[in-house]
Design a protein around this motif. Sequence first.
Motif, mmCIF file in Angstrom:
data_model
loop_
_atom_site.group_PDB
_atom_site.id
_atom_site.type_symbol
_atom_site.label_atom_id
_atom_site.label_comp_id
_atom_site.label_asym_id
_atom_site.label_seq_id
_atom_site.Cartn_x
_atom_site.Cartn_y
_atom_site.Cartn_z
ATOM 1 N N UNK A 146 0.596 -1.173 -0.038
ATOM 2 C CA UNK A 146 0.000 0.374 0.136
ATOM 3 C C UNK A 146 0.728 1.160 0.033
ATOM 4 N N UNK A 147 0.327 2.462 -1.153
ATOM 5 C CA UNK A 147 1.535 3.669 -0.446
ATOM 6 C C UNK A 147 0.801 4.246 1.209
ATOM 7 N N UNK A 148 2.167 4.958 0.910
ATOM 8 C CA UNK A 148 2.206 5.480 2.920
ATOM 9 C C UNK A 148 0.877 6.063 3.385
ATOM 10 N N UNK A 149 0.811 7.188 2.073
ATOM 11 C CA UNK A 149 -1.027 7.786 2.346
ATOM 12 C C UNK A 149 -1.790 6.801 3.301
ATOM 13 N N UNK A 150 -1.862 5.250 2.817
ATOM 14 C CA UNK A 150 -2.569 4.310 3.051
ATOM 15 C C UNK A 150 -2.420 3.988 4.244
ATOM 16 N N UNK A 166 -3.414 4.545 7.681
ATOM 17 C CA UNK A 166 -4.772 3.854 8.493
ATOM 18 C C UNK A 166 -4.883 2.626 7.574
ATOM 19 N N UNK A 167 -5.469 2.684 6.796
ATOM 20 C CA UNK A 167 -6.076 1.896 5.962
ATOM 21 C C UNK A 167 -4.851 0.337 5.873
ATOM 22 N N UNK A 168 -3.868 0.317 5.608
ATOM 23 C CA UNK A 168 -3.382 -0.999 5.444
ATOM 24 C C UNK A 168 -2.745 -1.035 6.741
ATOM 25 N N UNK A 169 -2.676 -0.408 8.334
ATOM 26 C CA UNK A 169 -2.678 -0.995 9.624
ATOM 27 C C UNK A 169 -4.114 -1.866 9.579
ATOM 28 N N UNK A 200 3.213 -4.427 3.800
ATOM 29 C CA UNK A 200 4.518 -3.422 2.759
ATOM 30 C C UNK A 200 3.861 -2.060 2.439
ATOM 31 N N UNK A 201 4.693 -1.337 3.247
ATOM 32 C CA UNK A 201 4.464 0.258 2.727
ATOM 33 C C UNK A 201 5.512 0.940 1.585
ATOM 34 N N UNK A 202 4.554 1.720 0.576
ATOM 35 C CA UNK A 202 6.027 2.148 -0.169
ATOM 36 C C UNK A 202 5.805 3.243 0.071
#
Length: 53
Positions: A28-32, A34-37, A50-52
């Motif tokens: 997921x992009x870093x801006x997402x 919270x959702x990725x978490x 993974x955050x990118x």
Amino acid sequence: MGSPADLVDVLDLVVRHEIVLPLVDRESPLVEAATAHRYPESGAAFGKVVLRP
């Protein structure tokens, strides 16, 4: 984290190519972030998230 002896053991596995790479479930992009978490918290993840940039 493990002990210094654990680190030596893990590095030995890496050298012998006996370590399995982590399974990436989703990127997921870093801006997402919270959702990725929330994704692994839901129990749906089967591997790393993974955050990118």
